[in-house]
Design an enzyme around this catalytic site. Structure first.
Site, PDB file in Angstrom:
ATOM      1  N   CYS A 230       3.186   1.733   2.942  1.00 33.23           N
ATOM      2  CA  CYS A 230       4.319   0.817   3.015  1.00 33.23           C
ATOM      3  C   CYS A 230       5.452   1.343   2.139  1.00 33.23           C
ATOM      4  O   CYS A 230       6.625   1.284   2.508  1.00 33.23           O
ATOM      5  CB  CYS A 230       3.903  -0.572   2.552  1.00 33.23           C
ATOM      6  SG  CYS A 230       2.389  -1.139   3.324  1.00 33.23           S
TER       7      CYS A 230
ATOM      8  N   CYS B 245       0.842  -1.188   0.000  1.00 34.46           N
ATOM      9  CA  CYS B 245       0.000   0.000   0.000  1.00 34.46           C
ATOM     10  C   CYS B 245       0.885   1.249   0.000  1.00 34.46           C
ATOM     11  O   CYS B 245       2.103   1.160   0.124  1.00 34.46           O
ATOM     12  CB  CYS B 245      -0.924   0.005   1.211  1.00 34.46           C
ATOM     13  SG  CYS B 245      -0.056  -0.144   2.771  1.00 34.46           S
TER      14      CYS B 245
END
Lengths: 428, 83
Positions: free
Chosen positions: B13, B10
């Site tokens: 991250c 995501c």
């Protein structure tokens, strides 16, 4: 030494997690493994944590962990022992109360002066004539944008501080081994307070299920966490009043609880991908030792993060609302999204399910629809469907759930939201 | 130093990965930075919320992006001999 502790292979914290006496950080040293094991033996805990050795490892590693955390968190004060930390924390908390209180007073002072300030800006500084659509629209915009953002900041700050306590790991400890019913209610409530982002749905799902949280309870959490959160509630409260926010909270929680109960009742564990249950309950990372200073910083970080991400949507939403406020006739959409159009609720849910947006991103759309005379129930059902269920989330969950279980999940939650939509339209 | 960034890919991250890269560059220490994207691997580390930062096998942050100072301190603290 923490690394050695991890390598020792004891899922130490499985025992600690499931030991009711060990929930608080400081009481953790007391080991009650045997009593705990009598109640609900989790596979991994029985295997290794039942021995007195494991308890010993637990207490020793805990001490080291505390020291290590103290060093890591305060490299500038290396050498201080962990006993110093709590004293320091108290002193810092005392030193933080005054600035925080001052900030809250300043917040309140500003907040109560927003309406006259907006009126002054619109009618005096910009010189717009009162009573015209343009004047009304500009005043609405200038009042609502700071109001909503200030409320949001306050709520996010508070929730950010609360969330430094309610971590997913803590929630898992609370939920592990619960019965379905009480567990589902608790899971939905904790879902509101626990930090959660739908991209960590899968690790969370695995972590919960392997730690002995029942499947239905896990689903209650997974439904409530993204749908009923502080951003959604703060925005609904600020824009539509406390009744709408309270109804959203109550019905959102109900959908989550019912969905969890249904899935739990159907005993669908067999439809979870089999490798998930093959995983061992992994050792839980040592909990962080946070001072009040740290918690306040978390709160401030949350405000910067959330408000920084959300403000364009809020501004866009209010601009749309202001435009409608001033110009578009209110019953523009009433004919096809109004209360009388019974088919509009299922249609809104069906359209909303694959769409993905967070609580803030959907706000402009909600403002537009409501402003143009769409029924509140229909709009809220749409909002819930967009936030709670989405194609990306389904793709992510497909890694751990079979297609059949995903279908049941989507159907149960979708039907729940449908019911909420009709209920709202009936009540309001 | 072994640094792992745990995340399923995501936005946050990727942000954390970038921050970790910068922190290592600033600290001037030799460190290996790896991305762990496999869910099973993430779960095996006991992490419930991504993105997470793991330094030498120890989870130091989960579900958030530590500030630059915090990461610098983590890299520094790790250089000291353990207890």
């Amino acid at each position: 030494m923490p690394a050695a502790w991890l390598k020792s292979g004891y899922p130490v914290s499985v025992a600690a997690r499931r030991n009711p006496g060990a929930r608080g950080g400081r009481r953790r040293r007391r080991c009650a493994c045997p009593r705990r094991l009598r109640r609900e033996p989790p596979v991994s805990a029985v295997r290794s944590a039942g021995s007195p050795q494991a308890c010993l490892v637990l207490s020793i590693s805990w001490d080291h962990e505390m020291t290590a955390q103290a060093q890591v968190g305060r490299a500038d004060e290396a050498g201080r022992g962990s006993s110093d930390t709590s004293l320091r924390a108290r002193a810092v908390a005392g030193g933080r109360v005054v600035p925080l209180a001052l900030a809250l007073v300043a917040w309140w002072f500003l907040y109560t002066r927003l309406a006259p300030a907006a009126a002054w800006l619109t009618f005096v500084l910009l010189g717009l004539p009162a009573g015209t659509p343009a004047g009304a629209a500009v005043e609405f915009f200038l009042y609502e944008v700071p109001k909503v953002l200030m409320l949001l900041a306050l709520v996010v700050l508070g929730v950010g501080i609360v969330r430094s306590f309610v971590t997913p790991a803590w929630t898992r400890r609370v939920l592990a081994g619960r019965r379905e019913r009480a567990g589902a209610v608790l899971a939905a409530l904790l879902g509101v307070a626990t930090p959660f982002c739908s991209c960590s749905a899968v690790p969370l799902f695995i972590g919960f299920v392997t730690a002995g949280v029942p499947l239905g309870v896990t689903f209650s959490f997974l439904v409530a966490a993204p749908m009923v959160n502080e951003v959604a509630l703060a925005l609904l409260f600020a824009l539509f009043g406390w009744r709408v926010a309270a109804l959203y909270l109550a019905t959102g929680l109900t959908v989550a609880v019912v969905a969890g109960l249904v899935i739990g009742h159907l005993r669908l564990e067999r439809w979870v991908e089999p490798w998930v249950y093959g995983l061992q309950g992994a050792a839980e990372p040592a909990p962080e030792r946070l001072t009040w200073d740290d918690r306040l910083r978390r709160g401030r970080e949350a405000v910067a993060d959330v408000v920084g991400r959300v403000w364009p949507y809020v501004v866009a939403g209010i601009a749309v609302g202001a435009g409608i406020h001033g110009y578009v006739p209110r019953d523009f959409m009433a004919s096809f999204m109004g209360r009388d159009a019974w088919w509009s609720v299922p249609l809104a849910v069906l359209i909303g399910i694959p769409l993905y947006a967070n609580a803030a991103g959907i706000i402009p759309v909600v403002m537009a629809l409501l402003g143009k005379g769409a029924a509140l129930g229909t709009v809220l059902a749409f909002m819930m469907a967009v936030i709670a269920l989405s194609l990306p989330e389904i793709v992510i969950l497909r890694k751990v759930l079979t297609k059949r279980l995903i279908a049941v999940f989507v159907a149960v939650v979708g039907l729940g939201i449908l019911a909420v939509g009709y209920l709202f339209n009936l009540l309001l | 130093v072994q640094i792992e960034v745990l995340g399923t890919g995501c936005r946050k991250c990727q942000l954390l990965y970038g921050e970790a890269e910068k922190a290592i560059a600033r600290s001037g220490r030799a460190a290996t930075l790896t991305k762990v994207q496999d869910v099973g691997q993430i779960a095996a580390r006991g992490v419930l919320a991504t993105p997470a930062l793991v330094v030498d096998g120890r989870v130091v942050a989960a579900g958030r992006i530590p500030s630059a100072e915090e990461m610098a301190a983590l890299l520094q603290a790790d250089a000291e001999p353990g207890p």
